[in-house]
Scaffold this motif. Structure first.
Motif, PDB file in Angstrom:
ATOM      1  N   PHE A  22      40.957  32.475  47.947  1.00 41.53           N
ATOM      2  CA  PHE A  22      41.646  31.177  47.957  1.00 41.53           C
ATOM      3  C   PHE A  22      41.276  30.317  49.155  1.00 41.53           C
ATOM      4  O   PHE A  22      41.990  29.397  49.518  1.00 41.53           O
ATOM      5  N   ARG A  23      40.135  30.624  49.774  1.00 40.14           N
ATOM      6  CA  ARG A  23      39.628  29.728  50.811  1.00 40.14           C
ATOM      7  C   ARG A  23      39.064  28.451  50.170  1.00 40.14           C
ATOM      8  O   ARG A  23      39.008  27.416  50.802  1.00 40.14           O
ATOM      9  N   ARG A  24      38.652  28.563  48.932  1.00 32.91           N
ATOM     10  CA  ARG A  24      38.196  27.396  48.167  1.00 32.91           C
ATOM     11  C   ARG A  24      39.369  26.960  47.280  1.00 32.91           C
ATOM     12  O   ARG A  24      39.581  27.486  46.196  1.00 32.91           O
ATOM     13  N   LYS A  25      40.124  26.021  47.769  1.00 29.60           N
ATOM     14  CA  LYS A  25      41.394  25.628  47.156  1.00 29.60           C
ATOM     15  C   LYS A  25      41.258  25.097  45.731  1.00 29.60           C
ATOM     16  O   LYS A  25      42.193  25.198  44.942  1.00 29.60           O
ATOM     17  N   ALA A  26      40.109  24.552  45.385  1.00 23.81           N
ATOM     18  CA  ALA A  26      39.921  23.985  44.052  1.00 23.81           C
ATOM     19  C   ALA A  26      40.068  25.034  42.951  1.00 23.81           C
ATOM     20  O   ALA A  26      40.331  24.686  41.799  1.00 23.81           O
ATOM     21  N   LEU A  70      37.206  35.692  37.138  1.00 22.93           N
ATOM     22  CA  LEU A  70      35.972  35.162  37.715  1.00 22.93           C
ATOM     23  C   LEU A  70      36.267  33.980  38.636  1.00 22.93           C
ATOM     24  O   LEU A  70      35.634  33.831  39.688  1.00 22.93           O
ATOM     25  N   ALA A  71      37.238  33.151  38.265  1.00 22.26           N
ATOM     26  CA  ALA A  71      37.644  32.041  39.131  1.00 22.26           C
ATOM     27  C   ALA A  71      38.268  32.575  40.420  1.00 22.26           C
ATOM     28  O   ALA A  71      38.072  32.007  41.496  1.00 22.26           O
ATOM     29  N   LEU A  72      39.003  33.678  40.306  1.00 20.93           N
ATOM     30  CA  LEU A  72      39.590  34.304  41.492  1.00 20.93           C
ATOM     31  C   LEU A  72      38.488  34.757  42.441  1.00 20.93           C
ATOM     32  O   LEU A  72      38.568  34.546  43.661  1.00 20.93           O
ATOM     33  N   ARG A  73      37.437  35.327  41.901  1.00 22.68           N
ATOM     34  CA  ARG A  73      36.292  35.739  42.721  1.00 22.68           C
ATOM     35  C   ARG A  73      35.615  34.521  43.343  1.00 22.68           C
ATOM     36  O   ARG A  73      35.260  34.520  44.524  1.00 22.68           O
ATOM     37  N   SER A 106      46.628  33.547  29.662  1.00 25.45           N
ATOM     38  CA  SER A 106      46.261  34.872  29.187  1.00 25.45           C
ATOM     39  C   SER A 106      47.494  35.723  28.870  1.00 25.45           C
ATOM     40  O   SER A 106      47.581  36.339  27.804  1.00 25.45           O
ATOM     41  N   PHE A 107      48.448  35.750  29.788  1.00 21.69           N
ATOM     42  CA  PHE A 107      49.655  36.540  29.543  1.00 21.69           C
ATOM     43  C   PHE A 107      50.479  35.957  28.407  1.00 21.69           C
ATOM     44  O   PHE A 107      51.078  36.705  27.622  1.00 21.69           O
ATOM     45  N   THR A 108      50.490  34.645  28.265  1.00 18.16           N
ATOM     46  CA  THR A 108      51.210  34.025  27.153  1.00 18.16           C
ATOM     47  C   THR A 108      50.571  34.413  25.826  1.00 18.16           C
ATOM     48  O   THR A 108      51.269  34.765  24.861  1.00 18.16           O
ATOM     49  N   LEU A 109      49.252  34.377  25.763  1.00 24.41           N
ATOM     50  CA  LEU A 109      48.556  34.775  24.538  1.00 24.41           C
ATOM     51  C   LEU A 109      48.715  36.269  24.261  1.00 24.41           C
ATOM     52  O   LEU A 109      48.833  36.670  23.092  1.00 24.41           O
ATOM     53  N   PRO A 141      42.617  26.794  38.310  1.00 28.11           N
ATOM     54  CA  PRO A 141      42.029  27.577  37.212  1.00 28.11           C
ATOM     55  C   PRO A 141      42.488  29.040  37.200  1.00 28.11           C
ATOM     56  O   PRO A 141      42.712  29.604  36.125  1.00 28.11           O
ATOM     57  N   VAL A 142      42.650  29.633  38.373  1.00 26.52           N
ATOM     58  CA  VAL A 142      43.110  31.019  38.432  1.00 26.52           C
ATOM     59  C   VAL A 142      44.522  31.119  37.863  1.00 26.52           C
ATOM     60  O   VAL A 142      44.802  31.935  36.975  1.00 26.52           O
ATOM     61  N   THR A 143      45.411  30.291  38.374  1.00 26.33           N
ATOM     62  CA  THR A 143      46.806  30.335  37.942  1.00 26.33           C
ATOM     63  C   THR A 143      46.945  30.017  36.460  1.00 26.33           C
ATOM     64  O   THR A 143      47.604  30.744  35.712  1.00 26.33           O
TER      65      THR A 143
END
Length: 107
Positions: free
Chosen positions: A25-29, A17-20, A41-44, A33-35
């Protein structure tokens, strides 16, 4: 172990959802959160697998829940379409994963 998988799913959904929200990535902020969301998520997911959830079941549940939750959340957050056909598709995905899980428990 199921709580770990649940947290992995929620982190993946939030990251997607943050990616959307990042608008390509025009909104750099939104980059952090995406990364962070995908890394956590992958760690869990890795941790859930190390606790003994079979990979086919864990990955199936992770992806199916992710698809369903992102589609529903995007409907409300971003006013994206969620048609009856899409809802049937989500139901089929969830049913398929549930069937795979039941088959895994039977063995």
């Amino acid at each position: 172990m199921w709580m770990v998988l649940t947290c992995a799913i929620l982190c993946e959904v939030l990251a997607t959802l943050a990616l959307r929200a990042s608008d390509g990535f025009r909104r750099k902020a939104w980059i952090v959160p995406v990364t962070l969301g995908y890394v956590v998520s992958f760690t869990l997911l890795w941790f859930a697998l190390s606790l003994g959830i079979p990979v086919g079941i864990a990955y199936g549940i992770w992806t199916a829940c992710g698809v369903a939750l992102v589609a529903v959340a995007a409907r409300f957050l971003f006013h994206e379409a969620l048609t009856p056909v899409m809802m049937i598709g989500i139901a089929l995905i969830v049913s398929g994963v549930f069937t795979i899980e039941l088959a895994g428990v039977a063995h």
